[in-house]
Design a protein around this motif. Sequence first.
Motif, PDB file in Angstrom:
ATOM      1  N   MET A  61      -5.692  -7.275  -2.597  1.00  0.00           N
ATOM      2  CA  MET A  61      -4.399  -6.671  -2.308  1.00  0.00           C
ATOM      3  C   MET A  61      -3.450  -7.666  -1.650  1.00  0.00           C
ATOM      4  O   MET A  61      -3.782  -8.299  -0.658  1.00  0.00           O
ATOM      5  N   VAL A  62      -2.250  -7.797  -2.221  1.00  0.00           N
ATOM      6  CA  VAL A  62      -1.228  -8.693  -1.692  1.00  0.00           C
ATOM      7  C   VAL A  62      -0.212  -7.915  -0.859  1.00  0.00           C
ATOM      8  O   VAL A  62       0.269  -8.394   0.163  1.00  0.00           O
ATOM      9  N   SER A  63       0.129  -6.707  -1.301  1.00  0.00           N
ATOM     10  CA  SER A  63       1.060  -5.875  -0.538  1.00  0.00           C
ATOM     11  C   SER A  63       0.714  -4.409  -0.758  1.00  0.00           C
ATOM     12  O   SER A  63       0.108  -4.049  -1.771  1.00  0.00           O
ATOM     13  N   VAL A  64       1.118  -3.592   0.187  1.00  0.00           N
ATOM     14  CA  VAL A  64       0.873  -2.154   0.088  1.00  0.00           C
ATOM     15  C   VAL A  64       2.053  -1.412   0.693  1.00  0.00           C
ATOM     16  O   VAL A  64       2.656  -1.858   1.669  1.00  0.00           O
ATOM     17  N   ILE A  77       0.135   5.871  -2.243  1.00  0.00           N
ATOM     18  CA  ILE A  77      -0.091   4.485  -1.834  1.00  0.00           C
ATOM     19  C   ILE A  77       0.146   3.583  -3.039  1.00  0.00           C
ATOM     20  O   ILE A  77      -0.485   3.748  -4.085  1.00  0.00           O
ATOM     21  N   GLU A  78       1.082   2.645  -2.896  1.00  0.00           N
ATOM     22  CA  GLU A  78       1.366   1.674  -3.960  1.00  0.00           C
ATOM     23  C   GLU A  78       0.849   0.305  -3.530  1.00  0.00           C
ATOM     24  O   GLU A  78       1.212  -0.197  -2.466  1.00  0.00           O
ATOM     25  N   ALA A 108       6.230 -10.857  -4.804  1.00  0.00           N
ATOM     26  CA  ALA A 108       4.987 -10.582  -4.086  1.00  0.00           C
ATOM     27  C   ALA A 108       4.325 -11.876  -3.608  1.00  0.00           C
ATOM     28  O   ALA A 108       3.775 -11.936  -2.505  1.00  0.00           O
ATOM     29  N   SER A 109       4.391 -12.927  -4.422  1.00  0.00           N
ATOM     30  CA  SER A 109       3.769 -14.207  -4.067  1.00  0.00           C
ATOM     31  C   SER A 109       4.437 -14.851  -2.866  1.00  0.00           C
ATOM     32  O   SER A 109       3.757 -15.324  -1.955  1.00  0.00           O
ATOM     33  N   ILE A 110       5.779 -14.860  -2.846  1.00  0.00           N
ATOM     34  CA  ILE A 110       6.443 -15.507  -1.722  1.00  0.00           C
ATOM     35  C   ILE A 110       6.309 -14.675  -0.459  1.00  0.00           C
ATOM     36  O   ILE A 110       6.241 -15.217   0.648  1.00  0.00           O
TER      37      ILE A 110
END
Length: 294
Positions: free
Chosen positions: A240-243, A250-251, A286-288
């Motif tokens: 998981m990178v972001s939530v 929940i996204e 999301a990466s940055i």
Amino acid sequence: MTAAITLKGVRKEYGGFALEDIDLELPVGQVMGLVGVNGAGKSTIFRILMGLIQPDAGHAEVCGHRMPEGQVAAKREIGYASDDMRLYKGKSLRWHMNLVSSAFPGWDEPYAAQLLKRFELRADQAVGGFSHGQRVKALLLLSLARHPRLLLLDEPTTGLDPVARGEVLEAIAEVLHDENRSVLFSSHNTRDIEQISDSIAFLHRGRLVAVEDKESFLESWRRILCQGEWRDQIAEVPEMVSVRRNGSVIEMKVRDFHPGLTARLQRLGLAVNTVDRMDLEDIFIASIAAGDRQ
């Protein structure tokens, strides 16, 4: 595979900005998209590759030539265009074409004529009367008609209308019909990058946060929409990178997705509603964001 561009441990600091520990390689015959917001360091990388500035550490090679020492030989094989390049306003496009053709034996006049027609440019018109889009097309024509081994294009589509942008991207893609030619193409427009690139490099605040072939990027990232009660173990899911939570919804945005991940989320008490692919813009954001948290 032979590399058109190699950057190893490249660092450059000036004016309150630092380009840090850049390792980047562009194989011959490929298009690499260099994605980053304004001020990320894209133009600094191009200036190093052109021999305009010297890195404080590390080394750069272009078409087998060490930079900046080998810049004279390297520039014979490079076609360079950037948004801030200037032409002689009082001179015609034909004057510029004659100037470039006199300096580079590889100039292809029939191909230049084709590009004039495709880009709807008048060779006898003074470039001072060109619109922004016409000026970009003229710069690209002057680069492409030389048949360079390497194209370095720094934000070439900035400010272009959709029709002009499509024409420019089509001309760039045509270059790759010759498998011995390569392109490094920078933009903050991820749609342009996604359209023509073989590989992607995400640059943020002077650091590379991700480098991978385009299809691997698109295949490995997912947006997962779940429903259920939040548990602390969910935050520990390594992919998981972001939530984002909104009540029981929940996204998640995840990288290195695999089918077993949905089963693991279900074991944590979540009902998985949808699993969707992400476009390159979402992946970049999301990466940055993940890079900022590190």
